[in-house]
Scaffold this motif. Structure first.
Motif, PDB file in Angstrom:
ATOM      1  N   THR A   1       1.091 -19.032  12.284  1.00  0.00           N
ATOM      2  CA  THR A   1       2.129 -17.915  12.135  1.00  0.00           C
ATOM      3  C   THR A   1       1.554 -16.774  12.865  1.00  0.00           C
ATOM      4  N   GLU A   2       0.314 -16.444  12.589  1.00  0.00           N
ATOM      5  CA  GLU A   2      -0.243 -15.237  13.011  1.00  0.00           C
ATOM      6  C   GLU A   2      -0.420 -15.179  14.558  1.00  0.00           C
ATOM      7  N   ILE A   3      -0.895 -16.390  15.266  1.00  0.00           N
ATOM      8  CA  ILE A   3      -1.020 -16.543  16.680  1.00  0.00           C
ATOM      9  C   ILE A   3      -0.221 -17.476  17.360  1.00  0.00           C
TER      10      ILE A   3
ATOM     11  N   HIS B   1       1.619 -20.511   7.413  1.00  0.00           N
ATOM     12  CA  HIS B   1       1.604 -21.937   8.613  1.00  0.00           C
ATOM     13  C   HIS B   1       2.955 -22.164   8.641  1.00  0.00           C
ATOM     14  N   VAL B   2       3.534 -22.828   9.555  1.00  0.00           N
ATOM     15  CA  VAL B   2       4.816 -23.441   9.715  1.00  0.00           C
ATOM     16  C   VAL B   2       4.741 -24.804  10.023  1.00  0.00           C
TER      17      VAL B   2
ATOM     18  N   SER C   1      13.603 -29.840  12.195  1.00  0.00           N
ATOM     19  CA  SER C   1      13.446 -29.116  11.183  1.00  0.00           C
ATOM     20  C   SER C   1      12.175 -28.183  11.315  1.00  0.00           C
ATOM     21  N   ALA C   2      12.076 -27.032  10.513  1.00  0.00           N
ATOM     22  CA  ALA C   2      11.012 -26.030  10.531  1.00  0.00           C
ATOM     23  C   ALA C   2      10.883 -25.312   9.139  1.00  0.00           C
ATOM     24  N   VAL C   3       9.773 -25.415   8.778  1.00  0.00           N
ATOM     25  CA  VAL C   3       9.726 -24.541   7.106  1.00  0.00           C
ATOM     26  C   VAL C   3       8.251 -23.925   7.413  1.00  0.00           C
ATOM     27  N   PHE C   4       8.278 -22.927   6.277  1.00  0.00           N
ATOM     28  CA  PHE C   4       7.025 -22.240   6.049  1.00  0.00           C
ATOM     29  C   PHE C   4       6.117 -22.981   4.821  1.00  0.00           C
ATOM     30  N   SER C   5       4.981 -22.800   5.099  1.00  0.00           N
ATOM     31  CA  SER C   5       4.002 -23.127   4.012  1.00  0.00           C
ATOM     32  C   SER C   5       4.282 -22.299   2.894  1.00  0.00           C
TER      33      SER C   5
END
Length: 664
Positions: free
Chosen positions: A424-426, A409-410, A400-404
Motif C-alpha cells: 500500500t505504500e508504493i 498490504h492489499v 474484491s479488495a481487502v486490507f491485511s
C-alpha cells in the motif's frame, strides 16, 4: 485464537487435512543421512524452536528433541511441511524437509465464549463455545423471540417477543424473573437504560413503554403515535426519550413523568431518522416523504431550521460531533453539508455514475478501498475523499479488495483468474497467486495475516501461503461457482458460499466439510460468521437473508430483505445489527434482536454490490455498479461522501487501518 505460553499464538488456518492427503498421495523420499537444521513456527509466524535433525526422524523423534526447547508440558500439535503432515511413521524426508526448512505447528484451541441468541423457536439461548457445556435455554415466550439483550453489568437479560411481552431473566440460571405485559402487538425491540435500572420497549401497537427493572412494573406508556413506532432513544443524560413513527411525526417525552412534551410535526411522510445532538439540546429529523430535514429545540419543541435544497427524498440527517453542522443524504444522489446555526447549505457532494462492486474500510476506519470493473483498485482518504493510490495490474475486473490486518498490504481478486498482493505504500504488486481455472470471486487473509483464502468460479476454494505464494490446499465439493470464502474469527473454521444454493462449513485443522447449510431457493451470494463465531449469515438471489446456528446448522431466522436479490450481508462489529446490499439499489440496516429494518440507505443509481461497517460501527461504506462508493452515517443514514474516479463499475470497497477518521 488461543495462546499457549509466550511464544505460541494459535491461528489454525492451514487446511492440510484428509482431503489434501488423499489428493496428493504419499510419495516416500529416500531418508537423508545427513543432519539438517529445521525451524518450527506457529501460524502467526512466531518461532517455537530451531532443531538439528535427521531426515529419518519421525514425529516422536522430533517431539523428544522439542522437549529440550519447549518443555514436556507444551501441548502436542500437528506438524506440517508444505502439503505433507509429519505423522505416524512418516519421516522428515517423507515430507520433503531439508536443511533450512520451516515446519508449521498446529494446536487445538480450548477456549470458550458465551453468546446470546433469540430464535423463532420461541426461546432465547445463552451459549458457551465449550461444547461440553449445554446452553442455557430461556423458555416461556409463546411466539418468536425477536430480541435478546444483556444489561451492561451482565446481571440480567431482556427479551422481546411476538407474543406481545418482554421478559426479564437471570442469565446464570435461565430463571424468568418477570414478564413485562402490556403491549398489544409484537415487541420488536427491548433495551436497558445505561445504568440498567430501566428498560424501554417499542412495539407495532404504536406505543413505547418504560419499565422499572427492579419490580417489573410498567412505569409509563408512551402513547400518541398513530402508526408503528420505528425507533425510541434516550437523550444522552437519560431525562428524555425521543420516538419516531410511521405517522410522520417524532415525539419528545419526559422520561421521568412519561409525559409527551412536544410533537414534532411538519414532515410529510414516515420519519427515517430522529436523533439528539451530543449535548441533548437539539433534535434532528429527516423524512422519506419530503425533501427536507428539520432541526428542533429540545427545550421548546420549536422548529429552529428547515433544511431545503434537495430535489428528492431526504433519507437521513446527522449532526457533526460538535453539532455545528448537519449532513443530509437524499434520493437525488447528493449529500449536503449545512450550517446548523443558519440553515445555509455549505457544500454539496454530488454523486457520480459508475460501476462499483466492492467497498471496504480499514480496521480503524480512516481509509477506504474500492475495486472496479475498470481492472483497478483505488485507495481513498475518508476525511477528504481524495484518491491516494491506484493499483494497476489485473487484466479483468476486480471482484474484491481487502486490507491485511496490519494495513501494510492489499489483497485483490479478479475475473482474470488471479489474486494479487500489493504494497500500500508504493502500489507495487508483490505476489500473484495463480492456480484457479476461472475467475477469482474473493480473496481474504487469515486472522493473523499469514495465509490467503480464495474462492473461484471453478467451483473450488484454495488456501495459499502468503509468503511464498504456494497453494497449500484445494477445497472441492460444491457443484457450482464458489462466490465467497471466509475464516471464522478464531480461524478454526471456514465458510464457502456457492451458486449451488448451499453454504459449506469446514474444519480448518482437518480440512473436512463439517456440515452443509441448505435452504435458499436460489444462488447464495455471500456467507459470513458473526463476530463471536456462533452464527452464520447468508445472502441469496432469492431476496432473503438467513441466520444459522454454526454449531448445529439450523436456520434460526429468515429476513425477507429486499425487493431484488441480496448481494451481501454482514454483522456489525458488536454483532447487534446486520447490513445488507441489494440489486434494488439500496443497502439496509437491520436489528438482529428484532429482525426489523432500522434504516434504508438510498442514493446509488444502480445495484449495490457490497456494504460494510467501519471498525467502530459508526459508518457504513457501500459500493455500486453506478461507479461510485458512498460513505454513510450508521445512526442517521446520511451520505457523508461520494467517491468517484473509477471508469467502470466498482466491485468492492474496504476501510484501511491506522488512520484517524474525521467526517466533518
Amino acid at each position: 485464537q488461543a495462546v499457549f505460553g509466550s511464544s505460541l499464538a494459535l491461528t489454525p488456518e492451514v487446511l492440510i487435512g484428509r482431503r489434501a492427503r488423499r489428493r496428493h498421495g504419499r510419495r516416500r523420499c529416500c531418508p537423508s543421512s545427513f543432519a539438517m537444521q529445521i525451524t518450527l513456527l506457529t501460524l502467526a509466524g512466531r518461532e517455537v524452536a530451531r532443531v538439528e535433525a535427521q531426515g529419518c526422524w519421525t514425529k516422536l523423534d522430533l517431539y523428544s528433541r522439542l522437549q529440550e526447547h519447549v518443555g514436556p508440558k507444551r501441548p502436542r500439535a500437528r506438524i506440517i511441511h508444505g502439503f505433507k503432515e509429519l505423522d505416524g511413521e512418516a519421516t522428515l524426508a517423507d515430507v520433503r524437509a531439508t536443511d533450512g526448512s520451516q515446519l508449521l505447528m498446529l494446536f487445538d484451541p480450548p477456549g470458550q465464549l458465551e453468546v446470546l441468541t433469540a430464535s423463532s423457536d420461541t426461546t432465547a439461548k445463552i451459549w458457551s463455545r465449550d461444547e461440553s457445556n449445554c446452553p442455557i435455554t430461556l423458555e416461556g415466550h409463546q411466539g418468536w423471540v425477536y430480541s435478546a439483550v444483556a444489561s451492561r453489568d451482565g446481571a440480567h437479560v431482556l427479551t422481546g417477543s411476538e407474543d406481545c411481552t418482554a421478559r426479564l431473566w437471570r442469565p446464570e440460571s435461565g430463571e424468568c424473573l418477570r414478564v413485562l405485559r402490556g403491549h398489544g402487538d409484537v415487541v420488536r425491540s427491548a433495551a436497558f437504560s445505561a445504568d440498567g435500572t430501566r428498560a424501554v420497549t417499542a412495539s407495532d401497537d404504536g406505543t413505547s413503554r418504560l419499565w422499572i427493572i427492579s419490580t417489573g412494573r410498567c412505569e409509563h406508556v408512551l402513547q400518541g403515535h398513530s402508526g408503528r413506532v420505528s425507533s425510541a432513544v434516550f437523550s444522552p443524560a437519560g431525562e428524555h426519550v425521543l420516538t419516531a413513527s410511521d405517522d410522520a411525526t417524532a415525539k419528545l417525552w419526559d422520561a421521568v413523568a412519561g409525559r409527551c412534551l412536544f410533537a414534532l410535526t411538519g414532515h410529510e411522510g414516515p420519519l427515517q431518522s430522529a436523533t439528539f445532538s451530543a449535548d441533548g439540546t437539539r433534535v434532528l429529523t429527516s423524512s422519506g416523504g419530503c425533501c427536507t430535514a428539520r432541526i428542533w429545540a429540545t427545550a421548546s419543541g420549536e422548529c429552529l431550521r428547515t433544511l431545503r435544497g434537495h430535489r428528492s427524498l431526504v433519507n437521513v440527517a446527522v449532526f457533526a460531533p460538535d453539532a455545528s453542522t448537519v449532513l443530509t443524504a437524499s434520493d437525488d444522489f447528493m449529500a449536503k453539508l449545512w450550517s446548523a446555526h443558519s440553515g445555509d447549505c455549505i457544500s454539496t457532494l454530488a454523486g457520480h455514475m459508475g460501476w462499483v462492486h466492492c467497498a471496504a474500510y480499514s480496521p480503524n476506519g480512516a481509509q477506504l478501498l474500492t475495486g472496479s470493473d475498470d481492472n483497478t483498485v483505488r485507495l481513498w482518504a475518508v476525511d477528504t475523499g481524495e484518491c491516494l493510490l491506484t493499483l494497476v495490474g489485473h487484466m479483468a475486473g476486480v471482484h474484491s479488495a481487502v486490507f491485511s490486518p496490519d494495513g501494510a498490504h492489499v489483497l485483490t481478486a479478479s475475473a482474470d483468474g488471479t489474486a494479487k498482493l500489493w504494497c500500500t505504500e508504493i502500489g507495487e504488486c508483490l505476489l500473484t497467486l495463480r492456480g484457479h481455472d476461472d475467475g477469482v470471486k474473493c480473496a481474504v487473509f487469515s486472522p493473523d495475516g499469514s495465509h490467503v483464502l480464495t474462492a473461484s468460479d471453478d467451483d473450488t476454494a484454495k488456501l495459499w501461503c502468503r509468503t511464498s505464494g504456494q497453494c497449500l490446499c484445494t477445497f472441492e465439493g460444491h457443484a457450482g461457482p464458489v462466490k465467497s470464502a471466509v475464516f471464522s474469527p478464531d480461524g478454526s473454521q471456514l465458510l464457502t458460499a456457492s451458486f449451488d444454493h448451499t453454504v459449506k462449513l469446514w474444519d480448518t485443522s482437518t480440512g473436512e466439510c463439517l456440515r452443509t447449510l441448505a435452504g435458499h431457493a436460489r444462488l447464495v451470494t455471500s456467507a459470513v460468521f458473526s463476530p463471536d463465531g456462533a452464527h452464520v449469515l447468508t445472502a441469496s438471489l432469492d431476496r432473503t437473508v438467513k441466520m444459522w446456528c454454526a454449531k448445529t446448522g439450523e436456520c434460526i431466522r429468515t429476513l425477507e430483505a429486499h425487493r431484488e436479490c441480496v448481494w451481501s450481508a454482514v454483522f456489525s462489529p458488536d454483532g447487534k445489527q446486520l447490513l445488507t446490499a441489494s440489486h434494488d439499489g439500496t443497502a439496509k440496516l437491520w436489528s438482529l434482536l428484532s429482525g426489523e429494518c432500522v434504516r434504508t440507505f438510498h442514493g446509488h443509481g444502480l445495484p449495490v454490490r457490497s456494504a460494510v461497517f467501519s471498525p467502530d460501527g459508526a459508518q457504513v461504506f457501500t459500493a455500486s455498479v453506478d461507479r461510485t462508493a458512498k460513505l454513510w452515517c450508521t445512526d442517521t443514514g446520511l451520505c457523508i461522501r461520494t467517491l468517484e474516479g473509477h471508469g467502470d463499475r466498482l466491485m468492492s470497497a474496504v476501510f484501511a487501518p491506522d488512520v484517524a477518521v474525521r467526517c466533518c
